[in-house]
Design a protein around this motif. Sequence first.
Motif, PDB file in Angstrom:
ATOM      1  N   UNK A  89       0.788  -0.952  -0.023  1.00  0.00           N
ATOM      2  CA  UNK A  89      -0.073  -0.330  -0.264  1.00  0.00           C
ATOM      3  C   UNK A  89       0.960   1.316  -0.192  1.00  0.00           C
ATOM      4  N   UNK A  90       0.632   2.496  -0.983  1.00  0.00           N
ATOM      5  CA  UNK A  90       1.500   3.292  -1.292  1.00  0.00           C
ATOM      6  C   UNK A  90       2.512   3.453  -1.397  1.00  0.00           C
ATOM      7  N   UNK A  91       4.003   2.135  -1.273  1.00  0.00           N
ATOM      8  CA  UNK A  91       4.615   1.560  -2.201  1.00  0.00           C
ATOM      9  C   UNK A  91       4.876   3.378  -3.201  1.00  0.00           C
ATOM     10  N   UNK A  92       4.266   2.781  -4.309  1.00  0.00           N
ATOM     11  CA  UNK A  92       4.937   3.305  -5.660  1.00  0.00           C
ATOM     12  C   UNK A  92       4.294   4.554  -5.818  1.00  0.00           C
ATOM     13  N   UNK A  93       3.734   5.169  -4.255  1.00  0.00           N
ATOM     14  CA  UNK A  93       2.742   6.936  -4.860  1.00  0.00           C
ATOM     15  C   UNK A  93       4.051   6.967  -3.824  1.00  0.00           C
ATOM     16  N   UNK A  94       4.264   8.989  -4.894  1.00  0.00           N
ATOM     17  CA  UNK A  94       5.655   9.680  -3.954  1.00  0.00           C
ATOM     18  C   UNK A  94       4.509  10.787  -2.951  1.00  0.00           C
ATOM     19  N   UNK A  95       3.150  10.878  -2.532  1.00  0.00           N
ATOM     20  CA  UNK A  95       2.928  11.157  -1.308  1.00  0.00           C
ATOM     21  C   UNK A  95       3.126   9.761   0.045  1.00  0.00           C
ATOM     22  N   UNK A  96       2.743   8.980   0.121  1.00  0.00           N
ATOM     23  CA  UNK A  96       2.922   8.053   1.014  1.00  0.00           C
ATOM     24  C   UNK A  96       4.372   7.692   1.510  1.00  0.00           C
ATOM     25  N   UNK A  97       5.274   7.656   0.236  1.00  0.00           N
ATOM     26  CA  UNK A  97       6.689   7.616   0.625  1.00  0.00           C
ATOM     27  C   UNK A  97       7.266   8.567   1.068  1.00  0.00           C
ATOM     28  N   UNK A  98       7.022   9.933   0.777  1.00  0.00           N
ATOM     29  CA  UNK A  98       7.378  11.252   1.107  1.00  0.00           C
ATOM     30  C   UNK A  98       7.184  11.197   2.957  1.00  0.00           C
ATOM     31  N   UNK A  99       6.070  10.634   3.383  1.00  0.00           N
ATOM     32  CA  UNK A  99       5.773  10.313   5.294  1.00  0.00           C
ATOM     33  C   UNK A  99       5.777   9.507   5.246  1.00  0.00           C
ATOM     34  N   UNK A 100       6.214   8.333   4.657  1.00  0.00           N
ATOM     35  CA  UNK A 100       6.902   7.210   5.190  1.00  0.00           C
ATOM     36  C   UNK A 100       5.759   6.927   5.607  1.00  0.00           C
ATOM     37  N   UNK A 101       4.638   6.309   4.925  1.00  0.00           N
ATOM     38  CA  UNK A 101       2.947   5.793   4.939  1.00  0.00           C
ATOM     39  C   UNK A 101       2.984   4.204   4.556  1.00  0.00           C
ATOM     40  N   UNK A 102       4.203   4.158   3.016  1.00  0.00           N
ATOM     41  CA  UNK A 102       3.791   2.922   2.859  1.00  0.00           C
ATOM     42  C   UNK A 102       3.716   1.803   3.984  1.00  0.00           C
ATOM     43  N   UNK A 103       3.318   0.619   3.004  1.00  0.00           N
ATOM     44  CA  UNK A 103       3.404  -0.707   4.028  1.00  0.00           C
ATOM     45  C   UNK A 103       3.539  -1.722   2.834  1.00  0.00           C
ATOM     46  N   UNK A 104       4.654  -2.953   3.145  1.00  0.00           N
ATOM     47  CA  UNK A 104       4.469  -3.844   1.842  1.00  0.00           C
ATOM     48  C   UNK A 104       4.984  -5.331   3.143  1.00  0.00           C
ATOM     49  N   UNK A 105       3.932  -6.583   2.870  1.00  0.00           N
ATOM     50  CA  UNK A 105       4.785  -7.662   3.173  1.00  0.00           C
ATOM     51  C   UNK A 105       4.337  -8.705   1.976  1.00  0.00           C
TER      52      UNK A 105
END
Length: 324
Positions: free
Chosen positions: A84-100
Amino acid sequence: MADSTSDSNANEFGYRSFRLGGFNFHRDEYFVHIEWPGGGHLMPADKFLRALIRDVAWNFFYGIINFDEVFGTTNHYGTVDIFAGLYNAGYRSQNRHYTENFESGDARAVFERMLEDWTNEAFDPFAAPEETGSAFGPKRGNNSRAVQRKRVVAKRMVGLKDDSPLRSDAAGFPVNRQFLDVDQSEPELHAEPGFEDEVHAFNFFAYLSRSDVTWNPSVTAAVKDSLLCPTTEEFALPVIHGNDRIEWFLQLSDEIHWEISDRDTGAPRARAVMKPGDVAAMPADIRHQGFSPKRSMLLVWENADPGLPELYAKKKLKPNPVDF
Ligand SMILES: [Fe+2]
Protein backbone atom coordinates in the motif's frame (compact mmCIF):
# COMPACT_ATOMS: atom_id res chain seq x y z
CA MET A 1 2.25 -19.25 6.27
CA ALA A 2 -1.01 -21.15 6.78
CA ASP A 3 -1.87 -19.23 9.95
CA SER A 4 -1.36 -15.81 8.32
CA THR A 5 -4.66 -16.00 6.45
CA SER A 6 -8.25 -16.33 7.56
CA ASP A 7 -11.73 -15.84 6.12
CA SER A 8 -14.60 -14.51 8.21
CA ASN A 9 -18.30 -15.28 8.01
CA ALA A 10 -20.50 -13.21 5.72
CA ASN A 11 -21.30 -9.63 6.78
CA GLU A 12 -24.69 -7.88 6.54
CA PHE A 13 -24.27 -7.58 2.74
CA GLY A 14 -23.49 -11.29 2.34
CA TYR A 15 -19.76 -10.88 1.70
CA ARG A 16 -16.98 -12.60 3.64
CA SER A 17 -13.87 -10.78 4.83
CA PHE A 18 -10.32 -11.97 4.26
CA ARG A 19 -7.05 -11.61 6.09
CA LEU A 20 -3.62 -11.95 4.51
CA GLY A 21 -0.79 -11.21 6.94
CA GLY A 22 -1.37 -7.65 8.18
CA PHE A 23 -3.87 -6.86 5.42
CA ASN A 24 -7.61 -7.08 5.99
CA PHE A 25 -10.04 -6.96 3.08
CA HIS A 26 -13.80 -6.52 3.22
CA ARG A 27 -16.47 -5.27 0.86
CA ASP A 28 -19.88 -3.65 1.08
CA GLU A 29 -22.40 -2.82 -1.64
CA TYR A 30 -20.15 -0.36 -3.48
CA PHE A 31 -16.62 -0.54 -2.14
CA VAL A 32 -13.75 -2.81 -1.23
CA HIS A 33 -12.01 -1.71 1.96
CA ILE A 34 -8.36 -2.57 2.59
CA GLU A 35 -6.76 -2.05 5.99
CA TRP A 36 -3.20 -2.56 7.14
CA PRO A 37 -1.24 -1.56 10.24
CA GLY A 38 -1.22 2.23 10.14
CA GLY A 39 -3.54 2.82 7.21
CA GLY A 40 -6.57 2.08 5.11
CA HIS A 41 -7.88 2.52 1.59
CA LEU A 42 -10.99 1.87 -0.44
CA MET A 43 -11.68 1.16 -4.09
CA PRO A 44 -14.94 0.81 -6.05
CA ALA A 45 -15.80 -2.91 -6.08
CA ASP A 46 -15.94 -3.18 -9.89
CA LYS A 47 -12.53 -1.58 -10.29
CA PHE A 48 -11.01 -3.76 -7.57
CA LEU A 49 -12.45 -7.00 -9.01
CA ARG A 50 -11.29 -6.16 -12.55
CA ALA A 51 -7.74 -5.70 -11.25
CA LEU A 52 -7.93 -8.72 -8.93
CA ILE A 53 -9.02 -11.18 -11.61
CA ARG A 54 -6.07 -10.19 -13.80
CA ASP A 55 -3.58 -10.40 -10.93
CA VAL A 56 -4.88 -13.92 -10.19
CA ALA A 57 -5.14 -15.14 -13.80
CA TRP A 58 -1.69 -13.81 -14.67
CA ASN A 59 -0.10 -15.20 -11.50
CA PHE A 60 1.01 -11.62 -10.57
CA PHE A 61 2.28 -11.02 -14.11
CA TYR A 62 5.59 -9.26 -14.88
CA GLY A 63 6.70 -6.66 -12.36
CA ILE A 64 4.11 -4.48 -10.64
CA ILE A 65 0.32 -4.64 -10.80
CA ASN A 66 -1.03 -1.39 -9.39
CA PHE A 67 -4.76 -1.82 -8.70
CA ASP A 68 -4.78 1.98 -8.45
CA GLU A 69 -2.39 4.67 -7.17
CA VAL A 70 -2.14 3.02 -3.73
CA PHE A 71 -2.65 -0.75 -3.63
CA GLY A 72 -0.96 -3.50 -5.62
CA THR A 73 1.47 -6.38 -5.97
CA THR A 74 5.09 -6.78 -7.04
CA ASN A 75 6.03 -10.14 -8.50
CA HIS A 76 9.30 -11.70 -7.35
CA TYR A 77 8.50 -14.96 -9.19
CA GLY A 78 8.00 -17.34 -6.27
CA THR A 79 7.16 -14.70 -3.71
CA VAL A 80 5.06 -11.58 -4.09
CA ASP A 81 5.01 -8.23 -2.29
CA ILE A 82 1.58 -6.87 -1.44
CA PHE A 83 1.85 -3.16 -0.87
CA ALA A 84 0.00 0.00 0.00
CA GLY A 85 1.52 3.31 -1.05
CA LEU A 86 4.87 1.78 -2.04
CA TYR A 87 4.88 3.43 -5.47
CA ASN A 88 3.02 6.56 -4.43
CA ALA A 89 5.20 9.64 -3.99
CA GLY A 90 2.89 11.09 -1.33
CA TYR A 91 2.84 7.97 0.81
CA ARG A 92 6.59 7.57 0.42
CA SER A 93 7.39 11.16 1.36
CA GLN A 94 5.49 10.72 4.64
CA ASN A 95 6.80 7.20 5.20
CA ARG A 96 3.22 5.86 5.22
CA HIS A 97 3.77 2.97 2.82
CA TYR A 98 3.36 -0.65 3.93
CA THR A 99 4.59 -3.85 2.27
CA GLU A 100 4.50 -7.54 3.13
CA ASN A 101 6.08 -10.42 1.24
CA PHE A 102 4.20 -13.72 0.79
CA GLU A 103 4.69 -17.04 -0.89
CA SER A 104 2.94 -16.49 -4.22
CA GLY A 105 0.69 -19.52 -3.78
CA ASP A 106 -0.52 -18.36 -0.34
CA ALA A 107 -1.38 -14.86 -1.58
CA ARG A 108 -3.03 -16.19 -4.73
CA ALA A 109 -5.19 -18.63 -2.73
CA VAL A 110 -6.63 -15.76 -0.66
CA PHE A 111 -7.13 -13.61 -3.76
CA GLU A 112 -8.92 -16.50 -5.51
CA ARG A 113 -11.33 -16.97 -2.61
CA MET A 114 -11.96 -13.21 -2.46
CA LEU A 115 -12.63 -13.09 -6.20
CA GLU A 116 -15.04 -16.03 -5.98
CA ASP A 117 -16.94 -14.62 -3.01
CA TRP A 118 -17.14 -10.98 -4.11
CA THR A 119 -18.07 -11.45 -7.80
CA ASN A 120 -21.85 -11.45 -8.25
CA GLU A 121 -23.59 -13.62 -10.82
CA ALA A 122 -24.20 -10.77 -13.26
CA PHE A 123 -20.64 -9.44 -13.26
CA ASP A 124 -17.73 -10.69 -15.38
CA PRO A 125 -14.59 -8.76 -14.40
CA PHE A 126 -12.83 -9.72 -17.66
CA ALA A 127 -15.64 -8.42 -19.88
CA ALA A 128 -15.99 -4.92 -21.29
CA PRO A 129 -18.33 -2.76 -19.19
CA GLU A 130 -20.86 -2.71 -22.06
CA GLU A 131 -20.91 -6.50 -22.09
CA THR A 132 -21.47 -7.27 -18.41
CA GLY A 133 -23.77 -6.47 -15.51
CA SER A 134 -23.27 -4.70 -12.21
CA ALA A 135 -20.66 -5.53 -9.57
CA PHE A 136 -22.58 -3.59 -6.93
CA GLY A 137 -25.24 -4.29 -4.35
CA PRO A 138 -25.60 -7.09 -1.80
CA LYS A 139 -24.23 -10.52 -2.69
CA ARG A 140 -26.19 -12.27 -5.44
CA GLY A 141 -24.92 -15.71 -6.42
CA ASN A 142 -21.53 -16.07 -8.02
CA ASN A 143 -19.90 -16.22 -11.44
CA SER A 144 -17.53 -19.17 -11.21
CA ARG A 145 -17.43 -19.62 -14.98
CA ALA A 146 -16.00 -16.12 -15.37
CA VAL A 147 -13.63 -16.01 -12.42
CA GLN A 148 -12.18 -19.47 -13.03
CA ARG A 149 -11.61 -18.84 -16.73
CA LYS A 150 -8.17 -20.08 -17.73
CA ARG A 151 -5.84 -17.74 -19.52
CA VAL A 152 -4.77 -19.03 -22.95
CA VAL A 153 -1.15 -20.18 -22.73
CA ALA A 154 -0.03 -21.97 -25.90
CA LYS A 155 2.96 -24.28 -25.62
CA ARG A 156 3.93 -23.61 -29.25
CA MET A 157 1.02 -22.04 -31.09
CA VAL A 158 -2.75 -22.09 -30.77
CA GLY A 159 -4.39 -24.58 -33.11
CA LEU A 160 -1.46 -27.01 -33.21
CA LYS A 161 -2.03 -30.63 -32.21
CA ASP A 162 -2.19 -31.01 -28.41
CA ASP A 163 -2.07 -27.24 -27.95
CA SER A 164 -4.59 -24.51 -27.06
CA PRO A 165 -7.52 -24.70 -29.52
CA LEU A 166 -8.64 -22.14 -32.07
CA ARG A 167 -11.87 -20.27 -31.31
CA SER A 168 -15.19 -20.99 -32.99
CA ASP A 169 -18.94 -20.51 -32.61
CA ALA A 170 -19.22 -24.17 -31.60
CA ALA A 171 -16.64 -23.71 -28.84
CA GLY A 172 -18.59 -20.75 -27.42
CA PHE A 173 -16.52 -17.95 -28.94
CA PRO A 174 -18.75 -15.96 -31.35
CA VAL A 175 -17.32 -12.99 -33.24
CA ASN A 176 -17.47 -9.93 -30.99
CA ARG A 177 -20.09 -7.28 -31.81
CA GLN A 178 -17.35 -4.78 -32.71
CA PHE A 179 -15.43 -7.15 -35.02
CA LEU A 180 -18.28 -8.31 -37.26
CA ASP A 181 -16.40 -7.01 -40.31
CA VAL A 182 -13.32 -9.19 -39.69
CA ASP A 183 -12.75 -11.77 -42.44
CA GLN A 184 -13.16 -15.26 -40.98
CA SER A 185 -11.56 -17.27 -43.78
CA GLU A 186 -8.65 -19.52 -42.81
CA PRO A 187 -5.41 -19.93 -44.77
CA GLU A 188 -4.83 -23.04 -46.89
CA LEU A 189 -2.10 -25.34 -45.61
CA HIS A 190 -0.20 -27.80 -47.79
CA ALA A 191 2.34 -29.55 -45.57
CA GLU A 192 4.73 -32.19 -46.87
CA PRO A 193 3.77 -35.68 -45.69
CA GLY A 194 5.09 -36.20 -42.16
CA PHE A 195 5.03 -32.49 -41.30
CA GLU A 196 1.26 -32.08 -40.83
CA ASP A 197 1.69 -31.40 -37.10
CA GLU A 198 4.65 -29.03 -37.58
CA VAL A 199 3.51 -26.66 -40.32
CA HIS A 200 0.74 -24.42 -39.10
CA ALA A 201 -1.06 -21.18 -39.86
CA PHE A 202 -4.29 -19.56 -38.80
CA ASN A 203 -6.21 -16.33 -39.29
CA PHE A 204 -4.84 -14.26 -36.41
CA PHE A 205 -7.44 -11.47 -36.83
CA ALA A 206 -10.30 -13.98 -36.88
CA TYR A 207 -8.91 -15.58 -33.71
CA LEU A 208 -8.76 -12.21 -31.97
CA SER A 209 -12.19 -11.15 -33.21
CA ARG A 210 -13.58 -14.05 -31.13
CA SER A 211 -11.93 -13.06 -27.84
CA ASP A 212 -14.58 -12.84 -25.10
CA VAL A 213 -12.36 -10.89 -22.70
CA THR A 214 -10.59 -7.56 -22.61
CA TRP A 215 -7.14 -6.51 -21.41
CA ASN A 216 -6.04 -10.11 -21.00
CA PRO A 217 -2.95 -10.90 -23.11
CA SER A 218 -2.96 -14.58 -24.03
CA VAL A 219 0.12 -16.50 -25.13
CA THR A 220 -0.81 -17.61 -28.64
CA ALA A 221 2.69 -18.44 -29.88
CA ALA A 222 5.90 -19.18 -27.97
CA VAL A 223 9.48 -19.65 -29.11
CA LYS A 224 11.62 -20.18 -26.00
CA ASP A 225 11.23 -16.89 -24.05
CA SER A 226 9.64 -14.99 -26.92
CA LEU A 227 5.89 -14.85 -26.27
CA LEU A 228 3.35 -13.37 -28.66
CA CYS A 229 0.49 -12.18 -26.46
CA PRO A 230 -2.33 -10.58 -28.43
CA THR A 231 -5.34 -9.15 -26.66
CA THR A 232 -8.52 -7.25 -27.36
CA GLU A 233 -9.03 -4.02 -25.50
CA GLU A 234 -12.10 -1.95 -24.71
CA PHE A 235 -12.58 0.85 -22.17
CA ALA A 236 -9.73 1.16 -19.63
CA LEU A 237 -6.94 -1.23 -18.66
CA PRO A 238 -8.10 -2.10 -15.12
CA VAL A 239 -4.57 -2.07 -13.71
CA ILE A 240 -1.64 0.30 -13.99
CA HIS A 241 1.18 -1.99 -15.03
CA GLY A 242 4.71 -1.29 -13.75
CA ASN A 243 7.19 -2.94 -16.11
CA ASP A 244 10.21 -4.93 -14.97
CA ARG A 245 11.29 -5.46 -18.59
CA ILE A 246 10.65 -3.89 -21.97
CA GLU A 247 7.33 -4.71 -23.63
CA TRP A 248 6.78 -4.26 -27.36
CA PHE A 249 3.31 -3.17 -28.47
CA LEU A 250 1.99 -3.46 -32.02
CA GLN A 251 -1.41 -1.84 -32.54
CA LEU A 252 -3.32 -4.09 -34.92
CA SER A 253 -6.62 -2.23 -35.16
CA ASP A 254 -8.44 0.85 -33.90
CA GLU A 255 -6.80 3.03 -31.26
CA ILE A 256 -5.40 2.98 -27.72
CA HIS A 257 -4.39 6.03 -25.68
CA TRP A 258 -1.58 5.25 -23.23
CA GLU A 259 -0.71 7.24 -20.14
CA ILE A 260 2.91 6.54 -19.27
CA SER A 261 4.46 7.51 -15.95
CA ASP A 262 7.57 6.90 -13.90
CA ARG A 263 7.25 3.37 -12.52
CA ASP A 264 8.30 4.20 -8.96
CA THR A 265 6.85 7.67 -8.35
CA GLY A 266 3.95 7.86 -10.80
CA ALA A 267 5.24 11.18 -12.19
CA PRO A 268 3.82 11.59 -15.73
CA ARG A 269 6.28 10.94 -18.57
CA ALA A 270 4.33 10.67 -21.80
CA ARG A 271 1.05 10.11 -23.59
CA ALA A 272 1.03 7.88 -26.64
CA VAL A 273 -1.90 7.49 -29.01
CA MET A 274 -1.34 4.27 -30.94
CA LYS A 275 -3.11 3.75 -34.26
CA PRO A 276 -3.15 0.68 -36.51
CA GLY A 277 0.40 -0.27 -37.48
CA ASP A 278 2.04 1.78 -34.72
CA VAL A 279 4.79 0.02 -32.77
CA ALA A 280 6.02 1.05 -29.33
CA ALA A 281 8.68 -0.31 -27.00
CA MET A 282 7.40 0.42 -23.51
CA PRO A 283 10.53 0.99 -21.37
CA ALA A 284 11.48 -1.19 -18.42
CA ASP A 285 11.22 1.69 -15.93
CA ILE A 286 7.69 2.94 -16.55
CA ARG A 287 4.12 2.26 -15.50
CA HIS A 288 1.33 2.54 -18.04
CA GLN A 289 -2.42 2.41 -18.39
CA GLY A 290 -4.26 2.17 -21.69
CA PHE A 291 -7.65 3.51 -22.77
CA SER A 292 -9.43 2.04 -25.80
CA PRO A 293 -12.51 4.04 -26.88
CA LYS A 294 -13.63 1.19 -29.14
CA ARG A 295 -12.70 -2.51 -28.98
CA SER A 296 -9.23 -2.79 -30.49
CA MET A 297 -6.61 -5.43 -31.19
CA LEU A 298 -3.18 -5.14 -29.60
CA LEU A 299 -0.22 -7.48 -29.97
CA VAL A 300 1.99 -7.52 -26.88
CA TRP A 301 5.39 -9.12 -27.35
CA GLU A 302 6.84 -10.30 -24.04
CA ASN A 303 10.33 -11.57 -23.29
CA ALA A 304 9.89 -14.08 -20.46
CA ASP A 305 13.64 -14.48 -19.77
CA PRO A 306 13.72 -14.74 -15.94
CA GLY A 307 17.09 -12.96 -15.79
CA LEU A 308 15.78 -9.69 -17.21
CA PRO A 309 14.40 -7.95 -14.07
CA GLU A 310 17.77 -8.13 -12.32
CA LEU A 311 19.66 -6.90 -15.39
CA TYR A 312 17.41 -3.83 -15.57
CA ALA A 313 17.40 -3.30 -11.79
CA LYS A 314 21.23 -3.31 -11.76
CA LYS A 315 21.30 -1.09 -14.85
CA LYS A 316 23.23 -3.65 -16.88
CA LEU A 317 20.63 -3.09 -19.56
CA LYS A 318 19.22 0.27 -20.60
CA PRO A 319 15.48 0.64 -19.91
CA ASN A 320 14.83 1.53 -23.56
CA PRO A 321 15.88 -0.75 -26.41
CA VAL A 322 16.29 1.95 -29.05
CA ASP A 323 17.81 5.45 -29.10
CA PHE A 324 16.61 7.78 -31.82
FE1 LIG B 1 3.22 -3.26 -19.23
